[in-house]
Design an enzyme around this catalytic site. Structure first.
Site, PDB file in Angstrom:
ATOM      1  N   ASP A   1       0.843  -1.202   0.000  1.00  0.00           N
ATOM      2  CA  ASP A   1       0.000   0.000   0.000  1.00  0.00           C
ATOM      3  C   ASP A   1       0.877   1.250   0.000  1.00  0.00           C
ATOM      4  O   ASP A   1       1.736   1.419   0.875  1.00  0.00           O
ATOM      5  CB  ASP A   1      -0.911   0.018   1.238  1.00  0.00           C
ATOM      6  CG  ASP A   1      -2.066  -0.971   1.122  1.00  0.00           C
ATOM      7  OD1 ASP A   1      -2.240  -1.574   0.041  1.00  0.00           O
ATOM      8  OD2 ASP A   1      -2.794  -1.127   2.118  1.00  0.00           O
TER       9      ASP A   1
ATOM     10  N   LYS B   1      -6.390  -7.199   0.124  1.00  0.00           N
ATOM     11  CA  LYS B   1      -7.531  -7.654   0.922  1.00  0.00           C
ATOM     12  C   LYS B   1      -7.312  -9.042   1.525  1.00  0.00           C
ATOM     13  O   LYS B   1      -7.638  -9.275   2.694  1.00  0.00           O
ATOM     14  CB  LYS B   1      -8.801  -7.639   0.065  1.00  0.00           C
ATOM     15  CG  LYS B   1      -9.169  -6.215  -0.357  1.00  0.00           C
ATOM     16  CD  LYS B   1     -10.425  -6.167  -1.194  1.00  0.00           C
ATOM     17  CE  LYS B   1     -10.524  -4.850  -1.938  1.00  0.00           C
ATOM     18  NZ  LYS B   1     -10.559  -3.680  -1.067  1.00  0.00           N
TER      19      LYS B   1
ATOM     20  N   LEU C   1     -22.301  -1.922   6.082  1.00  0.00           N
ATOM     21  CA  LEU C   1     -22.776  -0.571   5.776  1.00  0.00           C
ATOM     22  C   LEU C   1     -21.955   0.493   6.477  1.00  0.00           C
ATOM     23  O   LEU C   1     -22.486   1.553   6.826  1.00  0.00           O
ATOM     24  CB  LEU C   1     -24.250  -0.449   6.203  1.00  0.00           C
ATOM     25  CG  LEU C   1     -25.250  -1.365   5.477  1.00  0.00           C
ATOM     26  CD1 LEU C   1     -26.552  -1.474   6.270  1.00  0.00           C
ATOM     27  CD2 LEU C   1     -25.531  -0.836   4.077  1.00  0.00           C
TER      28      LEU C   1
ATOM     29  N   ASP D   1     -11.806  -5.508   5.646  1.00  0.00           N
ATOM     30  CA  ASP D   1     -10.927  -6.677   5.778  1.00  0.00           C
ATOM     31  C   ASP D   1     -10.779  -7.085   7.246  1.00  0.00           C
ATOM     32  O   ASP D   1     -10.727  -8.277   7.569  1.00  0.00           O
ATOM     33  CB  ASP D   1      -9.547  -6.383   5.188  1.00  0.00           C
ATOM     34  CG  ASP D   1      -9.634  -6.034   3.708  1.00  0.00           C
ATOM     35  OD1 ASP D   1     -10.578  -6.502   3.047  1.00  0.00           O
ATOM     36  OD2 ASP D   1      -8.759  -5.283   3.231  1.00  0.00           O
TER      37      ASP D   1
END
Ligand code: RIB
Ligand code: NA
Length: 311
Positions: free
Chosen positions: A14, A41, A223, A256
């Site tokens: 990353d 992930k 969510l 994750d």
């Protein structure tokens, strides 16, 4: 079983820039911080499960390069079994270019590189692990055919499967639904897969019902700050699991962290109701969003209250 959780999936380096907001097309903006971290992930999910205290193995491919070497060391440092972490000189270790804004939201471009070279041969080598684990987890940052094959191998051996269709693709092979014990996606993935808007708990429930119909054992639609909805085959009641109220500084990898924790609970507490596993996984992921970075923000068992680990 030899392992509790096996992940067949991705590793990425990353490259993270923090900026006040995400840039628009053609625009250059000043950011205030840059850092490099371990992501992808699949690896993120595996490391979160490992940090909660289960026996994990990763099946993946990195490049024969500096980033690949470092990644293998990172797995070892986290107690992840690395026998099935392969290195290839035909492609570079996967990379993710990430921008995080002041609200903790992100935008990500991934270049999968060596991840795409993970295939049938490596899965065959890893069969002893895939067939002797309690839980197998797959995503979509490697070749979808490889993910599907791994899920089928697990199923053939009565191993519980979690599938995370991330990043989502519109033409997902319908067999993925049939081989998923738990199909776990976020709101934007649910939108793409169902073609309906998923902005509220009610809409998530409706999208979840549609995904369930396609043949999965259970569906979880996450969510963000609104928590998640949990749907089980054969039940029609709405189960909404709220998330803890926290101040997010970096939500990268929160999904994750959630899935890694879910895999942990499925392996270690197989008789716990799925909504209780989801409630606790929300709490774990809630810790991760309060710190910058992806894996750097994932909690260890010792950081968490004891009751998270009781029946
Ligand atoms: O889910 C977060 C991850 O997505 C990051 O670590 C990045 O590598 C991308 O794969
Ligand atoms: Na974080």
């Amino acid at each position: 079983k030899v392992f509790d959780v096996v992940v067949v999936g991705s590793c990425m380096t990353d490259l993270v820039s923090q900026a006040p907001r995400l840039p628009k097309a053609g625009e250059t903006i000043h950011g205030h911080k840059f850092f490099i971290g371990f992501g992808g992930k699949g690896a993120n999910q595996c490391i979160q499960a490992a940090r909660l205290g289960v026996k994990t193995a990763m099946v993946c491919k990195v490049g024969k390069d500096f980033f690949g070497d470092n990644y293998i060391q990172n797995f070892k440092d986290n107690g992840v079994h690395t026998e099935f972490v392969k290195q290839s000189s035909d492609a570079a270790t996967g990379a993710a270019s990430i921008t995080v804004d002041d609200a903790g939201e992100n935008a990500i471009v991934i270049v999968a590189g060596a991840n795409m070279l993970l295939g049938a041969e490596e899965l065959q080598e890893a069969l002893p692990a895939i067939s002797h684990t309690k839980v197998l987890v797959c995503q979509l940052e490697i070749s979808p055919q490889t993910s599907l094959q791994a899920m089928c191998m697990a199923r053939d051996n009565k191993v519980k499967t979690i599938f995370n269709p991330a990043p989502a693709i519109p033409d997902l092979d319908p067999d993925f639904y049939r081989v998923s014990d738990v199909f776990c996606c976020n709101e934007s993935e649910a939108e793409l897969l169902t073609g309906t808007s998923v902005a509220s708990v009610e809409e998530a429930h409706r999208a979840g019902q549609e995904l369930l119909k396609r043949g999965c054992g259970s569906v979880i639609v996450t969510l963000g700050p609104q928590g998640c909805v949990v749907l089980k085959g054969g039940e029609s009641t709405l189960k909404h699991v709220p998330a803890p109220v926290v101040t997010a500084v970096d939500t990268t990898g929160a999904g994750d962290s959630f899935i890694g924790a879910l895999a942990f609970y499925m392996a270690n507490h197989p008789h716990m109701p799925l909504e209780e596993m989801a409630r606790r996984a929300n709490l774990v992921a809630g810790v991760s969003v309060q710190d910058i970075g992806t894996q750097t923000s994932f909690p260890y068992r010792r950081d968490l209250p004891n009751e998270y680990f009781q029946e």
